[in-house]
Write an enzyme that holds these catalytic residues in place. Sequence first.
Site, PDB file in Angstrom:
ATOM      1  N   ILE A 627      47.352 -76.234  -8.974  1.00  0.00           N
ATOM      2  CA  ILE A 627      47.597 -77.627  -9.333  1.00  0.00           C
ATOM      3  C   ILE A 627      48.333 -78.312  -8.183  1.00  0.00           C
ATOM      4  O   ILE A 627      49.377 -77.845  -7.727  1.00  0.00           O
ATOM      5  CB  ILE A 627      48.426 -77.705 -10.640  1.00  0.00           C
ATOM      6  N   LEU A 628      47.772 -79.412  -7.706  1.00  0.00           N
ATOM      7  CA  LEU A 628      48.367 -80.083  -6.547  1.00  0.00           C
ATOM      8  C   LEU A 628      49.575 -80.928  -6.927  1.00  0.00           C
ATOM      9  O   LEU A 628      50.520 -81.051  -6.155  1.00  0.00           O
ATOM     10  CB  LEU A 628      47.325 -80.972  -5.854  1.00  0.00           C
ATOM     11  N   ASN A 629      49.503 -81.551  -8.082  1.00  0.00           N
ATOM     12  CA  ASN A 629      50.595 -82.441  -8.505  1.00  0.00           C
ATOM     13  C   ASN A 629      50.665 -82.366 -10.027  1.00  0.00           C
ATOM     14  O   ASN A 629      49.852 -82.954 -10.729  1.00  0.00           O
ATOM     15  CB  ASN A 629      50.300 -83.866  -8.027  1.00  0.00           C
ATOM     16  N   LYS A 631      52.550 -83.534 -12.261  1.00  0.00           N
ATOM     17  CA  LYS A 631      52.764 -84.776 -13.012  1.00  0.00           C
ATOM     18  C   LYS A 631      51.433 -85.511 -13.225  1.00  0.00           C
ATOM     19  O   LYS A 631      51.116 -85.961 -14.321  1.00  0.00           O
ATOM     20  CB  LYS A 631      53.744 -85.655 -12.236  1.00  0.00           C
ATOM     21  N   GLN A 636      46.270 -86.426 -16.408  1.00  0.00           N
ATOM     22  CA  GLN A 636      44.827 -86.266 -16.613  1.00  0.00           C
ATOM     23  C   GLN A 636      44.543 -85.622 -17.971  1.00  0.00           C
ATOM     24  O   GLN A 636      43.659 -86.047 -18.712  1.00  0.00           O
ATOM     25  CB  GLN A 636      44.222 -85.394 -15.505  1.00  0.00           C
ATOM     26  N   LYS A 698      40.883 -76.225  -8.895  1.00  0.00           N
ATOM     27  CA  LYS A 698      39.712 -76.519  -9.718  1.00  0.00           C
ATOM     28  C   LYS A 698      39.958 -77.902 -10.324  1.00  0.00           C
ATOM     29  O   LYS A 698      41.074 -78.414 -10.291  1.00  0.00           O
ATOM     30  CB  LYS A 698      39.560 -75.470 -10.820  1.00  0.00           C
ATOM     31  N   GLY A 701      40.030 -83.220 -14.381  1.00  0.00           N
ATOM     32  CA  GLY A 701      39.804 -84.562 -14.924  1.00  0.00           C
ATOM     33  C   GLY A 701      39.143 -84.588 -16.287  1.00  0.00           C
ATOM     34  O   GLY A 701      39.316 -85.528 -17.052  1.00  0.00           O
ATOM     35  N   GLU A 702      38.336 -83.576 -16.609  1.00  0.00           N
ATOM     36  CA  GLU A 702      37.568 -83.628 -17.845  1.00  0.00           C
ATOM     37  C   GLU A 702      37.873 -82.519 -18.848  1.00  0.00           C
ATOM     38  O   GLU A 702      37.665 -82.677 -20.043  1.00  0.00           O
ATOM     39  CB  GLU A 702      36.070 -83.602 -17.498  1.00  0.00           C
TER      40      GLU A 702
HETATM   41  N1  MCN Z   1      44.703 -82.723  -9.857  1.00  0.00           N
HETATM   42  C1  MCN Z   1      45.717 -81.871  -9.466  1.00  0.00           C
HETATM   43  N2  MCN Z   1      45.438 -80.555  -9.217  1.00  0.00           N
HETATM   44  C2  MCN Z   1      44.186 -80.072  -9.350  1.00  0.00           C
HETATM   45  C3  MCN Z   1      43.138 -80.934  -9.733  1.00  0.00           C
HETATM   46  C4  MCN Z   1      43.433 -82.271  -9.956  1.00  0.00           C
HETATM   47  O1  MCN Z   1      46.859 -82.292  -9.366  1.00  0.00           O
HETATM   48  N3  MCN Z   1      43.936 -78.801  -9.149  1.00  0.00           N
HETATM   49  C5  MCN Z   1      44.988 -84.129 -10.217  1.00  0.00           C
HETATM   50  C6  MCN Z   1      44.992 -85.093  -9.043  1.00  0.00           C
HETATM   51  O2  MCN Z   1      45.884 -86.138  -9.301  1.00  0.00           O
HETATM   52  C7  MCN Z   1      43.554 -85.614  -9.042  1.00  0.00           C
HETATM   53  C8  MCN Z   1      43.241 -85.667 -10.522  1.00  0.00           C
HETATM   54  O3  MCN Z   1      43.980 -84.588 -11.107  1.00  0.00           O
HETATM   55  O4  MCN Z   1      43.459 -86.878  -8.455  1.00  0.00           O
HETATM   56  C9  MCN Z   1      41.749 -85.522 -10.891  1.00  0.00           C
HETATM   57  O5  MCN Z   1      41.143 -84.581 -10.073  1.00  0.00           O
HETATM   58  P1  MCN Z   1      39.706 -83.911 -10.380  1.00  0.00           P
HETATM   59  O6  MCN Z   1      39.800 -83.085 -11.576  1.00  0.00           O
HETATM   60  O7  MCN Z   1      39.241 -83.308  -9.124  1.00  0.00           O
HETATM   61  O8  MCN Z   1      38.742 -85.145 -10.764  1.00  0.00           O
HETATM   62  P2  MCN Z   1      38.067 -86.217  -9.802  1.00  0.00           P
HETATM   63  O9  MCN Z   1      38.982 -86.588  -8.715  1.00  0.00           O
HETATM   64  O10 MCN Z   1      36.678 -85.776  -9.460  1.00  0.00           O
HETATM   65  O11 MCN Z   1      38.026 -87.468 -10.784  1.00  0.00           O
HETATM   66  C10 MCN Z   1      37.016 -87.655 -11.723  1.00  0.00           C
HETATM   67  C11 MCN Z   1      37.414 -87.211 -13.126  1.00  0.00           C
HETATM   68  C12 MCN Z   1      36.324 -87.571 -14.050  1.00  0.00           C
HETATM   69  S1  MCN Z   1      34.847 -86.815 -13.776  1.00  0.00           S
HETATM   70  C13 MCN Z   1      36.481 -88.550 -15.012  1.00  0.00           C
HETATM   71  S2  MCN Z   1      35.181 -88.916 -16.039  1.00  0.00           S
HETATM   72  C14 MCN Z   1      37.746 -89.196 -15.162  1.00  0.00           C
HETATM   73  C15 MCN Z   1      38.867 -88.412 -14.651  1.00  0.00           C
HETATM   74  O12 MCN Z   1      38.666 -87.808 -13.490  1.00  0.00           O
HETATM   75  N4  MCN Z   1      37.879 -90.536 -15.251  1.00  0.00           N
HETATM   76  C16 MCN Z   1      39.147 -91.083 -15.141  1.00  0.00           C
HETATM   77  N5  MCN Z   1      40.101 -88.902 -14.841  1.00  0.00           N
HETATM   78  C17 MCN Z   1      40.284 -90.243 -14.965  1.00  0.00           C
HETATM   79  N6  MCN Z   1      41.529 -90.773 -14.909  1.00  0.00           N
HETATM   80  C18 MCN Z   1      41.672 -92.119 -14.940  1.00  0.00           C
HETATM   81  N7  MCN Z   1      42.932 -92.626 -14.869  1.00  0.00           N
HETATM   82  N8  MCN Z   1      40.615 -92.963 -15.038  1.00  0.00           N
HETATM   83  C19 MCN Z   1      39.364 -92.481 -15.135  1.00  0.00           C
HETATM   84  O13 MCN Z   1      38.342 -93.315 -15.185  1.00  0.00           O
HETATM   85 MO1  MOS Z   2      33.134 -88.017 -14.825  1.00  0.00          MO
HETATM   86  S1  MOS Z   2      32.091 -88.422 -16.545  1.00  0.00           S
HETATM   87  O1  MOS Z   2      31.950 -86.897 -14.161  1.00  0.00           O
HETATM   88  O2  MOS Z   2      32.924 -89.438 -13.903  1.00  0.00           O
END
Ligand code: MCN
Ligand code: MOS
Length: 735
Positions: A627-629, A631, A636, A698, A701-702
Site C-alpha cells: 500500500i503506497l498511502n 490514508k 478508496q 496491487k 480502487g474497486e
Molecule cells: N493506492 C495505494 N496503494 C496501492 C494501490 C492504490 O495507496 N497499492 C491508492 C492510491 O491513492 C491510488 C488509489 O488508491 O491513487 C487507486 O489506485 P488503483 O487501485 O490503482 O486505481 P486506479 O488508479 O486505476 O483508479 C481507478 C479506480 C477505478 S477502476 C474506479 S471505477 C474508481 C476508483 O479507482 N473510481 C473512482 N476510485 C475512485 N475514487 C474516486 N474518488 N473517484 C472515482 O471516480
Molecule cells: Mo473502473 S469501473 O475500471 O473505471
Amino acid sequence: MTVTETTAVLGAGIDRVDGPAKVTGRAAYPSDAAYPDLAYAALVGSAVAAGRISHIDAAAACAERGVLTVLTHENAPKLERGTSPPFAPATPPPLQEDRILHHGQYVAVVVADTPQAAAAAARLVAVSYETSEPLLDAADERGELLTDPWGFDTQRGDVAAGMAAAEISYEATFATAENTNNPLGLFATVAAWNGDAVTVHDATQFTSNVQASVAQAFGLPQTAVRVLAPYLGGGFGSGLRVWPHTMLTVLAARTVGRPVKTVLTRPQMFSGVGHRVDTVQTLKLGAKRDGELTAIDHEALQTVALEDDNVEPVAYGSSVGYACPNVSTRDLQRRLNIPVPGSMRAPGEAQGNFALESALDELSYELGIDPLQLRLRNYAEQHPGSGLPWSSKALRECFAVGAERFGWFSREPAVGAMRDRGRCVGYGMAGATYGWWQAHCEARATIAGDGSAFVRSAANDIGTGTYTVMRQLSAELLGLDPARVRFDLGDSDMPYAPQAGGSGLTGALGNAIDDACKRLLQRFLDLTADDDESPLRGCSLDDVTTTDGGIRRRDDPGSGERYEAILARHGVTDLTADGESNPPDPGQTGMALTGAFGAKFVEVRVDPELGLLRVVRVVSVIDGGRILNEKLARSQIVGATVGGIGQAMFEETITDAPSGRIANATFGDYLVAVNADMPDIDVVFVGAPDRNTATGTKGVGEIGLVGVAAAIANAVYHATGRRLRSLPITLDQLM
Ligand code: MCN
Ligand code: MOS
C-alpha cells in the site's frame, strides 16, 4: 534499487497534494476551461428508442438570437469510429445517419453564444420519427444473443462429472439491476481548434485514449490533438470510454470556428456516459458433505447496446475465486435499444460476485457449515485456472483478521436467532477477488539543476490520489523530500499512460516511474563512472542507495553526492530519463497475474414489521499488495463500500417501456447511498508486496465494492430467513 518496504515517505500516508487546490477552487476541472470567444453547445436527444428520423427541422432553432449553428445528421461531416483499446471500446460515432438506436441518442447539436441560448434553442429543434418497437428487456428473445463475445468464457475439468460426484447440489437464479455511475461532476468537454490542431479539455479517466480517439475520428495525426484532463469530478468508470459528446464538441468547434464548451445535464449523464448493465445469472454448485466444491457452473446474461462492444466479465470471476476442479463460466449478451453501457466500479465482479457469494452462503446453510469455513474449505492456494502460484495472496489473512475484528465467532448460527431491541440481527460475510488489469505505461523523470525532480505521465487522477502517491513514490525512489518533487499528469503531450481503470493505474504508472527513476539514476552514475572527484566513481546501480537529495554508496553510507553537485561539476543543466512498464508475463515469471483480495463482514438490523433494513457495521479487510498511502487507500475502500451499499440497497436505473426513456434520471429519483445510510466502516490492509512487479502494489480502487452486496444479502438471510436473490434489496421484499 527496488522499493518494497514501508518507508518514511511511503505507506502511512500523507495528505493529498492536490487538496488545497481543490478546496480553494484553483483546480481547473474540464468545465472550467476558459477561452475568449467561447461558444456553448446543447445536445438534443432522441425522444424514441428505435426507428429513424423522418424529418428534422432546425429552422426555428437557427433563427434564435445568439445561435451560431445547428448540426444534425443532415449536415454533420463524416466521423470515423474512434480507437478501441481494451475496456474502453469506441462508441458509435454520432450524427452519422437517420437511424435511432436508443432513447437519448444525440440527434442535434445547437451551438450558441451562451449556454442559455443554446439550451433554449435546443428545445426548438423539431424532430419527427418513424418509430419501431424497441427491444428493452434482457428476456426479449427477439434481441440478438451474443455468446462469449470476448473470449472470456472458461472451461476446466468436467462440470457434468463434478455434478454427478456431488453429494449435494444447488441451483438458483440471480438478478442485478442496471445502475448508473453518477459522478458528482457533470461531464464536460471544451474544444479549441488552432488551425489544423485541436486542444480538448475533457472529463476522462484516460487522457491518452481521448487523444488517439479524436485523432482517428477526425483523420488527424495524434500530434495534432492535445487532451488536457488534470482533474475529474469523479468517474467510477464512466470516464473510461470516449463518449459522443466529446466528438460532437470537437466537431462543433471546428464548424463554428470558435472554442466550444459542452456540459451534459444530469439526465444526459444517465444516457450519455454509460451504466452498469443489469444481469440475470444462473449458478449451479455441486459439493461434498464436507463442503468441498465438485463443480461450479455460472452463466450470466447481460445487456448491451446495439452496435456496441462494451465488455463486462460477469460469470468469469467464478472461475478464479475458489479451488474447484470442474468449472464452466459463460457470459452472454443481449443486444437491446438501450443507451451504450460502460464500466462501473468493479464491472462484472460487482454482479457476478453477488451470485457466487450468495450461492456459497446458501450452500453453507444446507451443509450446516459455517459460511467462513466453507470458503476456507475451498481456498485456492494456486491460481485455479493456470495452476500457477499467485504472486501474492493473503485472502486467508483477510478472513482471519476480518472475523476477529468483526466478532464473527460470537455469531449465533441459526437463522433469526439474534435479536436486539425488537430488531432481527444478521451477520453475513463474503469473499472477494478482483482481476488484474495492468497495461503498458510510460513516464519521464528529470532532475533539475537545483537537484529537484520533475516527473510526468499522461495519467489521470480521478479523485483517487495519483498525484499524491506518485509524488511519494518518486521521492522515495530518488531519495528526495516529497516537497522537492513535482509530479504532473493529465496532459496527452506527456508520456503515454493507460486508463485510471481496472484498478490498474497505480501498478502500471508506479512501475513506469520506478523504471524511469532507475534509468535516471543510471544516467547520473554514467557521469560519475570515471569521475575521480566523485565518491561514486565506478559504482553501478546495485552499489548505491538514494537519500538526502542524492546518491550514496551502499558499502559506505557516509560517502555520496547530491544531484546538483554532480550536475554542476559536469556542466550539465539537468538529466532526464524515460521509463516504461509492461504487464508481467506469467510465462516468464512463472506466477499468475494476481489482483486484490478481500473479505467483507456485515451486520444488518431488520425491523420485522416494517421491513426496514439498516447496515450497521462493515468490516473490510483487503490484500492490495504493498500500500503506497494507507490514508488514500483506506478512502478508496470506504468509498467503494458506500458504492456497494448503494448497489445492494438503493440503486436501480429504471427504463420506461415502450419509450425506452430512463424514468428516474435525476438525483431526486435515482437513489444512492447517502451519509445517513452509512454504517461504521472498518478498513484493514493485510498482505505483502506483490512479487510480480518492482513496486509490489496491487489495485485497491474497486475491490472495496466487491462482496458488499452479497455480504449484506447474506446477513439479511441470517437475520430474517429471507433469501433475496435480486438487487437492489427493497423494503417490500422484506415485509
Ligand atoms: N493506492 C495505494 N496503494 C496501492 C494501490 C492504490 O495507496 N497499492 C491508492 C492510491 O491513492 C491510488 C488509489 O488508491 O491513487 C487507486 O489506485 P488503483 O487501485 O490503482 O486505481 P486506479 O488508479 O486505476 O483508479 C481507478 C479506480 C477505478 S477502476 C474506479 S471505477 C474508481 C476508483 O479507482 N473510481 C473512482 N476510485 C475512485 N475514487 C474516486 N474518488 N473517484 C472515482 O471516480
Ligand atoms: Mo473502473 S469501473 O475500471 O473505471
